[in-house]
Write a protein that holds these residues in place. Structure first.
Motif, mmCIF file in Angstrom:
data_model
loop_
_atom_site.group_PDB
_atom_site.id
_atom_site.type_symbol
_atom_site.label_atom_id
_atom_site.label_comp_id
_atom_site.label_asym_id
_atom_site.label_seq_id
_atom_site.Cartn_x
_atom_site.Cartn_y
_atom_site.Cartn_z
ATOM 1 N N PRO A 6 0.856 -1.186 0.000
ATOM 2 C CA PRO A 6 0.000 0.000 0.000
ATOM 3 C C PRO A 6 0.892 1.235 0.000
ATOM 4 C CG PRO A 6 -0.570 -1.504 1.794
ATOM 5 C CD PRO A 6 0.675 -2.009 1.158
ATOM 6 N N PRO A 7 0.550 2.267 -0.673
ATOM 7 C CA PRO A 7 -0.668 2.537 -1.431
ATOM 8 C C PRO A 7 -0.539 2.243 -2.921
ATOM 9 C CG PRO A 7 0.526 4.554 -1.119
ATOM 10 C CD PRO A 7 1.353 3.454 -0.483
ATOM 11 N N ALA A 8 0.369 1.361 -3.321
ATOM 12 C CA ALA A 8 0.591 1.087 -4.740
ATOM 13 C C ALA A 8 -0.466 0.145 -5.319
ATOM 14 C CB ALA A 8 1.975 0.481 -4.926
ATOM 15 N N LEU A 9 -0.841 0.403 -6.554
ATOM 16 C CA LEU A 9 -1.763 -0.475 -7.278
ATOM 17 C C LEU A 9 -0.937 -1.403 -8.162
ATOM 18 C CD1 LEU A 9 -4.247 2.291 -8.445
ATOM 19 C CD2 LEU A 9 -4.551 0.698 -6.536
ATOM 20 N N PRO A 10 -1.111 -2.722 -8.039
ATOM 21 C CA PRO A 10 -0.334 -3.628 -8.889
ATOM 22 C C PRO A 10 -0.785 -3.536 -10.344
ATOM 23 C CG PRO A 10 -1.871 -4.865 -7.526
ATOM 24 C CD PRO A 10 -1.981 -3.426 -7.108
ATOM 25 N N HIS A 11 0.171 -3.402 -11.231
ATOM 26 C CA HIS A 11 -0.080 -3.319 -12.674
ATOM 27 C C HIS A 11 1.116 -3.998 -13.347
ATOM 28 C CE1 HIS A 11 -1.224 -0.519 -16.282
ATOM 29 N NE2 HIS A 11 -1.535 -1.770 -16.495
ATOM 30 N N TRP A 12 1.219 -5.307 -13.120
ATOM 31 C CA TRP A 12 2.408 -6.061 -13.503
ATOM 32 C C TRP A 12 2.708 -5.975 -14.997
ATOM 33 C CZ3 TRP A 12 3.843 -5.980 -8.945
ATOM 34 C CH2 TRP A 12 3.166 -6.529 -7.881
ATOM 35 N N LEU A 13 3.979 -5.861 -15.322
ATOM 36 C CA LEU A 13 4.404 -5.916 -16.708
ATOM 37 C C LEU A 13 4.234 -7.339 -17.222
ATOM 38 C CD1 LEU A 13 7.600 -3.695 -16.512
ATOM 39 C CD2 LEU A 13 5.468 -3.156 -17.697
ATOM 40 N N PRO A 14 3.966 -7.508 -18.514
ATOM 41 C CA PRO A 14 3.695 -8.843 -19.050
ATOM 42 C C PRO A 14 4.858 -9.825 -18.877
ATOM 43 C CG PRO A 14 3.300 -7.158 -20.727
ATOM 44 C CD PRO A 14 3.814 -6.460 -19.513
ATOM 45 N N TYR A 15 6.086 -9.328 -18.765
ATOM 46 C CA TYR A 15 7.245 -10.220 -18.693
ATOM 47 C C TYR A 15 7.770 -10.444 -17.272
ATOM 48 C CZ TYR A 15 9.638 -5.656 -18.878
ATOM 49 O OH TYR A 15 10.049 -4.369 -18.650
ATOM 50 N N CYS A 16 7.035 -10.055 -16.252
ATOM 51 C CA CYS A 16 7.525 -10.201 -14.869
ATOM 52 C C CYS A 16 7.979 -11.620 -14.547
ATOM 53 C CB CYS A 16 6.462 -9.755 -13.862
ATOM 54 S SG CYS A 16 6.338 -7.966 -13.700
ATOM 55 N N ALA A 17 7.274 -12.621 -15.053
ATOM 56 C CA ALA A 17 7.631 -14.013 -14.750
ATOM 57 C C ALA A 17 8.991 -14.407 -15.338
ATOM 58 C CB ALA A 17 6.549 -14.966 -15.266
ATOM 59 N N ARG A 18 9.493 -13.620 -16.290
ATOM 60 C CA ARG A 18 10.792 -13.924 -16.904
ATOM 61 C C ARG A 18 11.955 -13.182 -16.231
ATOM 62 N NH1 ARG A 18 7.279 -13.706 -21.406
ATOM 63 N NH2 ARG A 18 7.896 -11.611 -21.974
ATOM 64 N N GLU A 50 10.129 -5.251 -24.971
ATOM 65 C CA GLU A 50 11.073 -6.336 -24.725
ATOM 66 C C GLU A 50 12.378 -5.987 -25.424
ATOM 67 O OE1 GLU A 50 9.272 -10.093 -25.696
ATOM 68 O OE2 GLU A 50 7.567 -9.717 -24.377
ATOM 69 N N LEU A 51 13.434 -5.794 -24.646
ATOM 70 C CA LEU A 51 14.707 -5.325 -25.175
ATOM 71 C C LEU A 51 15.830 -6.354 -25.088
ATOM 72 C CD1 LEU A 51 14.627 -1.799 -23.485
ATOM 73 C CD2 LEU A 51 13.952 -2.378 -25.831
ATOM 74 N N TYR A 52 15.618 -7.413 -24.328
ATOM 75 C CA TYR A 52 16.680 -8.373 -24.060
ATOM 76 C C TYR A 52 16.292 -9.761 -24.545
ATOM 77 C CZ TYR A 52 17.870 -4.500 -20.999
ATOM 78 O OH TYR A 52 18.138 -3.247 -20.502
ATOM 79 N N ALA A 53 17.293 -10.606 -24.751
ATOM 80 C CA ALA A 53 17.053 -11.979 -25.204
ATOM 81 C C ALA A 53 16.148 -12.737 -24.243
ATOM 82 C CB ALA A 53 18.385 -12.714 -25.374
ATOM 83 N N SER A 54 16.148 -12.342 -22.983
ATOM 84 C CA SER A 54 15.296 -12.994 -21.979
ATOM 85 C C SER A 54 13.823 -12.658 -22.162
ATOM 86 C CB SER A 54 15.741 -12.564 -20.577
ATOM 87 O OG SER A 54 15.552 -11.158 -20.415
ATOM 88 N N GLY A 55 13.512 -11.739 -23.057
ATOM 89 C CA GLY A 55 12.127 -11.320 -23.256
ATOM 90 C C GLY A 55 11.679 -10.275 -22.253
ATOM 91 N N THR A 56 12.640 -9.592 -21.619
ATOM 92 C CA THR A 56 12.336 -8.554 -20.635
ATOM 93 C C THR A 56 12.789 -7.199 -21.164
ATOM 94 O OG1 THR A 56 14.445 -8.821 -19.463
ATOM 95 C CG2 THR A 56 12.605 -10.220 -18.754
ATOM 96 N N GLY A 57 12.490 -6.158 -20.396
ATOM 97 C CA GLY A 57 12.858 -4.810 -20.810
ATOM 98 C C GLY A 57 13.273 -3.965 -19.627
ATOM 99 N N ASN A 58 13.312 -2.657 -19.834
ATOM 100 C CA ASN A 58 13.707 -1.705 -18.796
ATOM 101 C C ASN A 58 12.474 -1.191 -18.062
ATOM 102 O OD1 ASN A 58 16.408 -1.869 -19.510
ATOM 103 N ND2 ASN A 58 16.254 -0.183 -20.957
#
Length: 189
Positions: A6-18, A50-58
Motif C-alpha cells: 500500500p498505497p501502490a496499485l499492482p499493474h504487472w508488466l507482461p514479462y515479470c515471470a521472466r 522487450e529489449l533483451y534476449a530474456s524477453g524482458t525490458g527496462n
C-alpha cells in the motif's frame, strides 16, 4: 511471493515471470528516477518493450504519477532493469516527469525544469516508509544520476558529451526527502 505495498496499485508488466528473482533480504537500496516521458501511459509503453534476449525490458518497480497515484509494475522479489550495476540490490522508483523528453541527448536540451508535484513527493514519502517497514535491509537511497555517470556523444553534435542519465535531476528536492526518511544517501552519491 510479495504483493503490492500500500498505497501502490499492482499493474504487472507482461514479462515479470521472466525476470530474475532475489531474496527480499538482499535489497538495501532505493534508486530514484524520473521517467523523462510526458505521462504515465507512455512510461508504461516503454516499460512493456522487450529489449533483451530474456524477453524482458527496462522498468522500475514503482511509478508515481503527478497526482500521487502509485502503480507497481514489478514485484519486489523480481530484479527490474532500471540502473546498470545495481539492479540485484535495489528498488527502482520512477516519478513521472518529462525531464529532457523528447530530445534526451541533444546538447541544447539538457535542462530539466519541470518541478515534482507536492502530491508526488507525498506519495514518494509514503512509499519509502512502506518499503522501509517491508524490507529490513533497506538502508540507502540514490538518484539514477548518482549511479550512472557515463558521458555520451550528444545527438546533435557528436563532438560534445552529455550525461547519459540526469534523473531525478535538479528539481528533485533531496533535502526535503532525506529529512523525512531514515534512509541515507548512498556513499559516493
Amino acid at each position: 511471493m510479495d504483493t503490492a505495498l500500500p498505497p501502490a496499485l499492482p499493474h504487472w508488466l507482461p514479462y515479470c515471470a521472466r525476470l530474475q528473482t532475489r531474496p527480499l533480504a538482499d535489497i538495501d537500496l532505493v534508486v530514484i528516477h524520473c521517467t523523462e516521458l510526458p505521462d504515465l501511459d507512455m512510461a508504461r509503453q516503454y516499460g512493456e518493450r522487450e529489449l533483451y534476449a530474456s524477453g524482458t525490458g527496462n522498468s522500475g518497480h514503482f511509478y508515481i504519477d503527478r497526482d500521487g497515484r502509485i502503480e507497481q509494475y514489478v514485484p519486489l522479489h523480481c530484479v527490474a532493469h532500471h540502473v546498470r550495476g545495481y539492479n540485484p540490490r535495489s528498488v527502482g522508483i520512477e516519478l513521472v516527469n518529462r525531464g529532457r523528453w523528447p530530445h534526451w541527448l541533444d546538447s541544447q536540451h539538457q535542462a530539466m525544469d519541470e518541478p515534482y508535484s507536492p502530491a508526488q513527493l507525498q506519495a514518494l514519502q509514503q512509499l519509502l516508509d512502506s518499503l522501509g517497514a517491508a524490507l529490513p535491509g533497506l538502508r540507502w537511497i540514490a538518484g539514477h544520476e548518482d549511479l550512472d555517470r557515463e558521458q555520451v556523444p550528444a545527438s546533435d553534435d557528436a563532438r560534445q558529451l552529455v550525461a547519459r542519465k540526469r534523473d531525478p535531476g535538479p528539481q528533485f528536492p533531496w533535502h526535503q526527502v532525506l529529512s523525512a526518511t531514515t534512509l541515507q544517501r548512498l556513499p559516493g552519491a
